[in-house]
Enzyme design. Structure first.
Site, PDB file in Angstrom:
ATOM      1  N   TYR A 127       0.844  -1.217   0.000  1.00 58.04           N
ATOM      2  CA  TYR A 127       0.000   0.000   0.000  1.00 58.04           C
ATOM      3  C   TYR A 127       0.871   1.256   0.000  1.00 58.04           C
ATOM      4  O   TYR A 127       0.666   2.172  -0.807  1.00 58.04           O
ATOM      5  CB  TYR A 127      -0.911  -0.037   1.236  1.00 58.04           C
ATOM      6  CG  TYR A 127      -1.799   1.168   1.408  1.00 58.04           C
ATOM      7  CD1 TYR A 127      -3.041   1.247   0.783  1.00 58.04           C
ATOM      8  CD2 TYR A 127      -1.407   2.242   2.222  1.00 58.04           C
ATOM      9  CE1 TYR A 127      -3.867   2.346   0.949  1.00 58.04           C
ATOM     10  CE2 TYR A 127      -2.232   3.347   2.392  1.00 58.04           C
ATOM     11  CZ  TYR A 127      -3.452   3.383   1.757  1.00 58.04           C
ATOM     12  OH  TYR A 127      -4.266   4.485   1.919  1.00 58.04           O
ATOM     13  N   LYS A 131       1.271   4.183  -3.062  1.00 58.15           N
ATOM     14  CA  LYS A 131       1.075   5.619  -2.804  1.00 58.15           C
ATOM     15  C   LYS A 131       2.359   6.395  -3.142  1.00 58.15           C
ATOM     16  O   LYS A 131       2.297   7.481  -3.713  1.00 58.15           O
ATOM     17  CB  LYS A 131       0.690   5.856  -1.342  1.00 58.15           C
ATOM     18  CG  LYS A 131      -0.642   5.257  -0.932  1.00 58.15           C
ATOM     19  CD  LYS A 131      -1.799   5.911  -1.656  1.00 58.15           C
ATOM     20  CE  LYS A 131      -3.153   5.399  -1.174  1.00 58.15           C
ATOM     21  NZ  LYS A 131      -4.258   5.919  -1.993  1.00 58.15           N
TER      22      LYS A 131
HETATM   23  N1  LIG Z   1      -9.051   4.890   4.956  1.00 56.43           N
HETATM   24  C1  LIG Z   1      -8.056   5.513   5.554  1.00 56.43           C
HETATM   25  O1  LIG Z   1      -7.978   5.609   6.782  1.00 56.43           O
HETATM   26  C2  LIG Z   1      -6.982   6.157   4.678  1.00 56.43           C
HETATM   27  C3  LIG Z   1      -5.819   6.608   5.288  1.00 56.43           C
HETATM   28  C4  LIG Z   1      -4.880   7.292   4.521  1.00 56.43           C
HETATM   29  C5  LIG Z   1      -5.103   7.525   3.176  1.00 56.43           C
HETATM   30  N2  LIG Z   1      -6.233   7.053   2.591  1.00 56.43           N
HETATM   31  C6  LIG Z   1      -6.439   7.362   1.162  1.00 56.43           C
HETATM   32  O2  LIG Z   1      -7.246   8.524   1.088  1.00 56.43           O
HETATM   33  C7  LIG Z   1      -7.953   8.546  -0.167  1.00 56.43           C
HETATM   34  C8  LIG Z   1      -9.400   8.925   0.082  1.00 56.43           C
HETATM   35  O3  LIG Z   1      -9.951   8.025   1.013  1.00 56.43           O
HETATM   36  P1  LIG Z   1     -11.522   7.942   1.271  1.00 56.43           P
HETATM   37  O4  LIG Z   1     -11.690   7.216   2.537  1.00 56.43           O
HETATM   38  O5  LIG Z   1     -12.161   9.280   1.092  1.00 56.43           O
HETATM   39  O6  LIG Z   1     -11.969   6.999   0.055  1.00 56.43           O
HETATM   40  P2  LIG Z   1     -13.404   6.411  -0.243  1.00 56.43           P
HETATM   41  O7  LIG Z   1     -14.436   6.939   0.702  1.00 56.43           O
HETATM   42  O8  LIG Z   1     -13.266   4.928  -0.368  1.00 56.43           O
HETATM   43  O9  LIG Z   1     -13.728   7.058  -1.690  1.00 56.43           O
HETATM   44  C9  LIG Z   1     -12.960   6.687  -2.783  1.00 56.43           C
HETATM   45  C10 LIG Z   1     -13.398   7.392  -4.052  1.00 56.43           C
HETATM   46  O10 LIG Z   1     -12.759   6.716  -5.149  1.00 56.43           O
HETATM   47  C11 LIG Z   1     -13.751   6.273  -6.066  1.00 56.43           C
HETATM   48  N3  LIG Z   1     -13.441   4.957  -6.635  1.00 56.43           N
HETATM   49  C12 LIG Z   1     -13.101   3.832  -5.984  1.00 56.43           C
HETATM   50  N4  LIG Z   1     -12.935   2.815  -6.863  1.00 56.43           N
HETATM   51  C13 LIG Z   1     -13.195   3.332  -8.093  1.00 56.43           C
HETATM   52  C14 LIG Z   1     -13.198   2.792  -9.416  1.00 56.43           C
HETATM   53  N5  LIG Z   1     -12.899   1.510  -9.648  1.00 56.43           N
HETATM   54  N6  LIG Z   1     -13.520   3.606 -10.443  1.00 56.43           N
HETATM   55  C15 LIG Z   1     -13.817   4.893 -10.219  1.00 56.43           C
HETATM   56  N7  LIG Z   1     -13.845   5.473  -8.992  1.00 56.43           N
HETATM   57  C16 LIG Z   1     -13.525   4.705  -7.948  1.00 56.43           C
HETATM   58  C17 LIG Z   1     -15.032   6.162  -5.258  1.00 56.43           C
HETATM   59  O11 LIG Z   1     -16.116   6.240  -6.160  1.00 56.43           O
HETATM   60  P3  LIG Z   1     -17.470   5.383  -5.905  1.00 56.43           P
HETATM   61  O12 LIG Z   1     -18.249   6.202  -4.916  1.00 56.43           O
HETATM   62  O13 LIG Z   1     -18.092   5.328  -7.259  1.00 56.43           O
HETATM   63  O14 LIG Z   1     -17.069   4.060  -5.357  1.00 56.43           O
HETATM   64  C18 LIG Z   1     -14.892   7.359  -4.319  1.00 56.43           C
HETATM   65  O15 LIG Z   1     -15.286   8.547  -4.987  1.00 56.43           O
HETATM   66  C19 LIG Z   1      -7.735   7.170  -0.780  1.00 56.43           C
HETATM   67  O16 LIG Z   1      -6.772   7.260  -1.787  1.00 56.43           O
HETATM   68  C20 LIG Z   1      -7.212   6.326   0.377  1.00 56.43           C
HETATM   69  O17 LIG Z   1      -6.315   5.312  -0.075  1.00 56.43           O
HETATM   70  C21 LIG Z   1      -7.181   6.382   3.321  1.00 56.43           C
END
Ligand SMILES: NC(=O)c1ccc[n+]([C@@H]2O[C@H](COP(=O)([O-])OP(=O)(O)OC[C@H]3O[C@@H](n4cnc5c(N)ncnc54)[C@H](OP(=O)(O)O)[C@@H]3O)[C@@H](O)[C@H]2O)c1
Length: 215
Positions: A127, A131
């Site tokens: 992961y 990134k």
């Molecule tokens: N979770 C954590 O604690 C954490 C920590 C550090 C960094 N991050 C990173 O922060 C970023 C934002 O996180 P988040 O929690 O806001 O993410 P999230 O709620 O899972 O939202 C992800 C977005 O990406 C889109 N997406 C996912 N798969 C897709 C696909 N196959 N085709 C087109 N669109 C797609 C989703 O669209 P749909 O609504 O259509 O699915 C949604 O708009 C991510 O890159 C994640 O890796 C997360």
């Protein structure tokens, strides 16, 4: 900023936890004239919002909305949801890079990425490596202003159940202020504000916003 009529913002990931907050903050911000949020799902209508349905495997190369002032990317998935490491990499690396290249080719000069704490192209953790590779590849695109916002665990309400993240959230939430600042939960609205600020400030160069600044 476009001095005459405000900033035209491109946002990918607008249906996600952080992206929803970027969208709401941008629509409420008088400095933002218009938001284009390409997505695979519908977004609630708003006079400042254009939301074309797109398939990120077949992004249109000639769309006028690549000609933005700034772009924010909050796209991402999980290995579990994607089904494999390759599928995860396509969403978390290939799609954001494709968006960045098309936006840059369209004249967009500023890009802000929701990355992650530990992003490192040389990491042995898959992961973190993905990134880090994305940050490295974005740095080669040629933006005048490029910002990597690197949260730790993101805090906020999700529709999707993620047991590991929920357990971590309970532990980190209980420990709260006992933890060093960089390990505390980063609320989604705070991350969104950092991304939008980077997009609107457009400070020249490459910038990193660490988790300790996202509290
Ligand atoms: N979770 C954590 O604690 C954490 C920590 C550090 C960094 N991050 C990173 O922060 C970023 C934002 O996180 P988040 O929690 O806001 O993410 P999230 O709620 O899972 O939202 C992800 C977005 O990406 C889109 N997406 C996912 N798969 C897709 C696909 N196959 N085709 C087109 N669109 C797609 C989703 O669209 P749909 O609504 O259509 O699915 C949604 O708009 C991510 O890159 C994640 O890796 C997360």
């Amino acid at each position: 900023m476009n001095a005459d009529d405000g900033v035209r913002l491109l946002l990918v990931g607008a249906t996600g936890l952080v992206g929803r907050h970027v969208l709401a903050q941008a629509l409420a911000d008088p400095r933002v004239a218009a938001v284009t949020a390409p997505a695979r799902r519908e977004l609630p209508p708003h006079p400042k919002l254009q939301s074309p349905r797109v398939d990120f495997d077949r992004l249109p190369e000639d769309a006028e909305w690549w000609r933005a002032d700034a772009a924010v990317c909050t796209l991402g998935t999980t290995i579990r949801a994607a089904g494999s490491q390759d599928a995860f990499r396509r969403v978390d690396h290939d799609y954001p890079l494709a968006v960045a290249r098309l936006a840059h080719a369209g004249g967009t000069r500023t890009f802000a990425l929701n990355s992650a704490m530990g992003a490192d192209a040389g990491s042995r953790i898959f992961y973190n490596r993905v990134k880090g590779e994305l940050e490295r590849d974005l740095a080669a695109v040629g933006f005048d202003s490029l910002t990597f916002v690197r949260p730790g665990l993101i805090g906020g309400d999700r529709d999707e159940v993620r047991p590991g993240e929920r357990a971590a959230g309970i532990v980190l939430g209980a420990l709260g202020p006992l933890l060093p600042r960089r390990w505390r939960i980063n609320p989604a609205p705070r991350i969104a504000a950092a991304l939008l600020a980077a997009a609107l400030d457009a400070a020249p160069g490459v910038h990193v916003v660490g988790s300790e600044r996202l509290l």
